[in-house]
Motif scaffolding. Structure first.
Motif, short mmCIF file in Angstrom:
data_model
loop_
_atom_site.label_atom_id
_atom_site.label_comp_id
_atom_site.label_asym_id
_atom_site.label_seq_id
_atom_site.Cartn_x
_atom_site.Cartn_y
_atom_site.Cartn_z
N HIS A 245 -30.98 -59.27 75.74
CA HIS A 245 -29.76 -59.13 74.95
C HIS A 245 -28.44 -59.20 75.65
O HIS A 245 -28.56 -58.66 76.91
N GLU A 386 -16.13 -47.32 71.48
CA GLU A 386 -17.04 -48.30 70.90
C GLU A 386 -16.46 -49.82 71.32
O GLU A 386 -15.14 -49.82 71.43
N GLY A 387 -17.34 -50.80 71.21
CA GLY A 387 -17.03 -51.93 71.69
C GLY A 387 -17.32 -53.05 70.47
O GLY A 387 -18.43 -52.56 69.57
N THR A 391 -23.29 -62.30 71.06
CA THR A 391 -23.93 -63.11 72.02
C THR A 391 -22.87 -64.27 72.41
O THR A 391 -22.76 -64.52 73.59
N ASP A 459 -17.97 -62.04 61.20
CA ASP A 459 -17.68 -60.84 60.88
C ASP A 459 -16.19 -60.65 60.03
O ASP A 459 -15.30 -61.35 60.57
N ARG A 474 -19.69 -57.93 57.09
CA ARG A 474 -20.36 -59.19 57.60
C ARG A 474 -20.52 -60.17 56.70
O ARG A 474 -21.15 -59.99 55.65
N LYS A 593 -30.99 -54.29 65.23
CA LYS A 593 -30.37 -54.67 64.13
C LYS A 593 -31.53 -54.97 62.85
O LYS A 593 -32.75 -55.29 63.40
P1 AMP Z 1 -25.37 -59.95 68.80
O1 AMP Z 1 -25.21 -61.47 68.91
O2 AMP Z 1 -26.67 -59.78 68.78
O3 AMP Z 1 -24.77 -58.95 69.89
O4 AMP Z 1 -24.86 -59.40 67.56
C1 AMP Z 1 -23.50 -59.63 67.09
C2 AMP Z 1 -23.17 -59.01 65.79
O5 AMP Z 1 -23.18 -57.58 66.03
C3 AMP Z 1 -21.65 -59.28 65.61
O6 AMP Z 1 -21.41 -60.44 64.76
C4 AMP Z 1 -21.54 -57.98 64.46
O7 AMP Z 1 -21.98 -58.29 63.31
C5 AMP Z 1 -22.53 -56.92 65.14
N1 AMP Z 1 -21.67 -55.77 65.94
C6 AMP Z 1 -21.45 -55.91 67.17
N2 AMP Z 1 -20.81 -54.98 67.55
C7 AMP Z 1 -20.21 -54.15 66.38
C8 AMP Z 1 -19.50 -53.10 66.15
N3 AMP Z 1 -19.05 -52.31 67.02
N4 AMP Z 1 -19.47 -52.85 64.72
C9 AMP Z 1 -19.99 -53.32 63.99
N5 AMP Z 1 -20.69 -54.52 63.97
C10 AMP Z 1 -21.15 -54.91 65.31
#
Ligand code: AMP
Length: 612
Positions: A245, A386-387, A391, A459, A474, A593
């Protein structure tokens, strides 16, 4: 609305301006800058052992030479199917030095999907952790004409398709004897806009998409985090996140830029023991891990009788008051200062000791963090930053900084990353971290990225006047009830998370239905603590989950949730599942997730019953 650059000023801009052109150079520069410093700490026969940067440099060069000996050409893909461990790190760096690109595969990915990823990426070699991973490749062999060789990290050669990691090292040593500059010649040919890694998004629906991340995006991530100045060469991270990841992957790049050491062990169940043994100064985490740690500590605090529980609750309350005062820059009364010192000495410092005692902060990302969990950690004396990112943006594009973190937000954008909100509130990002595109998918790429470089994240968020971003929704998950009203499951799920301390997972459902329902699983630790005081001591999860008293408990929390929702969003009925959802069963992605489509399908009969 683009955010003004005043918020994005790094402490040291020159780090970004002078960043390494590619990951191989970043690594080689690190080896040269601090050869004798500790690079990696890893478990060997149950003991933690260390490796210096110069030892890592030698090991990686030999592996890279082995790849060249096996015929890997610049730009070709080499796949890596393994859990988080030292070899993952060294192999990934070797692929970089060989001028190739890594394709990451989760060890939990099923054989069919592994076959798809390897074929789509046209991988020429595959590193497989053990016999179980090798077996998945054997099952797909006929469909993988591009894969020349499989290298088994723990297993042995089969005299045919599979060789061992030791054999690769020997090939590499021989290659270097014959051509001492073989690897450095490769490195000289790498360009900033070459592909560095192809990460398949774990995808909550459909086939995964290969996200093409270039060297320049990865070195940007490393440099931009370094430029903020919250980490130094004296830090020590504990790394357990799945390296397939992007979040884990980027946490591997930061030490190359900044120079701190990384203790690596991917076993989730060992995190607590590892924190105490390694005593890291920071750790990257997903919210679920922080929720679990919070539930476990609360359960333990209640296990030693009412008096200890009262003392614990008092100390946390004092911690809350003191840190709230600090956050709002309100002076503390002498009384509060004294209480805080006592609470810290008697309770809070002991809680921190369970995390090793030196932890400065957690970085939380990959899903929404409940601000109450973050506040609780702050109250015990550990910050949570928090960040937010994807991907497709090479992990974080936003992160809270130590000096001015705002709970409930994901902080400010990284320097050189621009943000805009579309008319419907969708977050759009532009900057050096944005991917090159989806592999082999020009249409999907054109849909996601505009011709002038803006990436649509899917998002929804809001930006306040100081530039802090809040993720509120989302877009892809919104559904309509049969009454034609929009419902945001993610928003309801995170509200429920904040008001039900017993919750593990929740799925909000109701597409095209008359009313909204929920599938719920409960946190085994939190539930066991509650059950012990309600006549169910020693019962199994399945028994507790199906007890009437448990249903009543959950109903009170559902009532609280409903009181905060619009009428059409309220949960009319729910089902508690008799087991928790898991990564192993494929119901959660490896970054934890919820896989909505799969869970909805698998528990379809329970959902249907809610509409009887
Ligand atoms: P991934 O590509 O698997 O890392 O997923 C990305 C998605 O994770 C984003 O489009 C968001 O929907 C969600 N995400 C990542 N960080 C956060 C956060 N701090 N708060 C809410 N959703 C998040």
């Amino acid at each position: 609305m683009a955010v003004s650059s005043v918020h994005q000023q790094p402490r040291d801009r020159s780090i970004i301006d002078n960043r390494a052109p590619h990951v191989a150079r970043l690594f080689l520069d690190r080896v040269q800058a601090s050869p004798d410093a500790e690079a990696y700490r890893f478990l060997d026969g149950g003991q933690w052992k260390s490796m210096t940067w110069s030892q890592a440099g030698d090991a990686v060069e030999r592996l890279a030479a082995g790849l060249i000996a096996l015929g890997v050409q610049p730009g070709q893909r080499v796949a890596l199917a393994s859990s988080t461990r030292l070899e993952w790190i060294l192999v990934n760096l070797a692929v970089m030095l060989a001028g190739a690109a890594t394709t990451t595969v989760y060890p939990s990915t099923n054989a069919d999907e592994v076959g798809y990823i390897l074929a789509d990426s046209a991988s020429v070699l595959v590193f497989a952790e053990d016999d179980a991973q090798v077996a998945k490749l054997q099952a797909n062999r006929a469909g993988l004409p591009d894969v020349l060789t499989v290298i088994s990290i723990d297993g042995l050669s089969d005299g045919d398709w599979v060789i061992s990691l030791d054999e690769l090292r020997e090939l590499g040593a021989e290659q270097l004897r014959q051509r001492p500059h073989a690897v450095m010649e490769r490195v000289a040919g790498i360009r900033a806009d070459d592909l560095a890694t192809l990460i398949y998004t774990s995808g909550t629906t459909g086939r995964p998409k290969g996200v093409r991340l270039l060297h320049s995006s990865l070195t940007y991530e490393a440099a931009t985090v370094a430029s903020i100045g919250d980490l130094s060469a004296d830090d020590l991270q504990l790394l357990w996140l799945p390296l397939a990841h992007v979040f884990g992957n980027v946490l591997l790049l930061l030490p190359l830029q900044i120079g701190f050491a990384t203790a690596v062990d991917g076993r989730v169940e060992a995190i607590v023991d590892n924190l105490a043994a390694v005593r890291p100064t920071f750790m990257g985490a997903v919210p679920r891990i922080l929720e679990k740690a919070h539930a476990r500590i609360n359960t333990v605090a209640r296990a030693d009788g009412a008096a200890r529980a009262r003392l614990f609750d008092w100390a946390v309350r004092v911690g809350h008051r003191a840190t709230a005062a600090q956050r709002s820059a309100t002076p503390m009364s002498a009384q509060l200062k004294l209480s805080w010192a006592i609470a810290d000495r008697l309770v809070l410092s002991k809680v921190r000791a369970r995390f090793g005692g030196r932890l400065r902060f957690f970085n939380s990302g990959s899903a929404a963090l409940d601000p109450e969990i973050a506040e609780w950690f702050e109250a015990i004396g550990i910050r949570v930053l928090e960040g937010y990112g994807l991907t497709e943006t090479s992990a974080a594009s936003f992160c809270n900084r130590l000096a001015n973190a705002q709970l409930g937000t994901v902080g400010w954008p990284f320097p050189d990353t621009e943000v805009q909100l579309a008319d419907d509130g969708e977050i759009m990002l532009r900057g050096p971290g944005v991917m090159d595109g989806y592999h082999n998918l020009p249409e999907a790429t054109a849909q996601a990225i505009t011709s002038d470089g803006w990436f649509y994240t899917g998002d929804i968020g809001t930006l306040d006047e100081l530039g802090y971003l809040r993720i509120t929704d989302r877009k892809k998950d919104l559904f309509k009830t049969s009454g034609g009203k929009y419902v945001s499951p993610a928003a309801i799920e995170s509200t429920f998370r904040a008001c039900c301390p017993y919750l593990s997972q929740v799925l909000i459902y109701g597409e095209g239905k008359k009313y909204v329902t929920a599938l719920i699983t409960l946190d085994p630790d939190a539930l066991a603590g509650w059950a012990a005081t309600h006549g169910m001591s020693g019962w199994e999860y399945r028994q507790i989950a199906t007890a009437t008293a448990t249903r009543e408990l959950v109903q009170t929390h559902i009532d609280q949730l409903n009181s905060r929702l619009n009428r059409w969003e309220t949960i009319k009925r729910f089902a508690i599942l008799d087991r928790d959802l898991s990564i192993a069963e494929g119901e959660l992605t490896p970054s934890m997730k919820l896989r909505r489509a799969l869970v909805t399908d698998r528990f379809g009969s329970q959902l249907t019953a809610l509409y009887d």
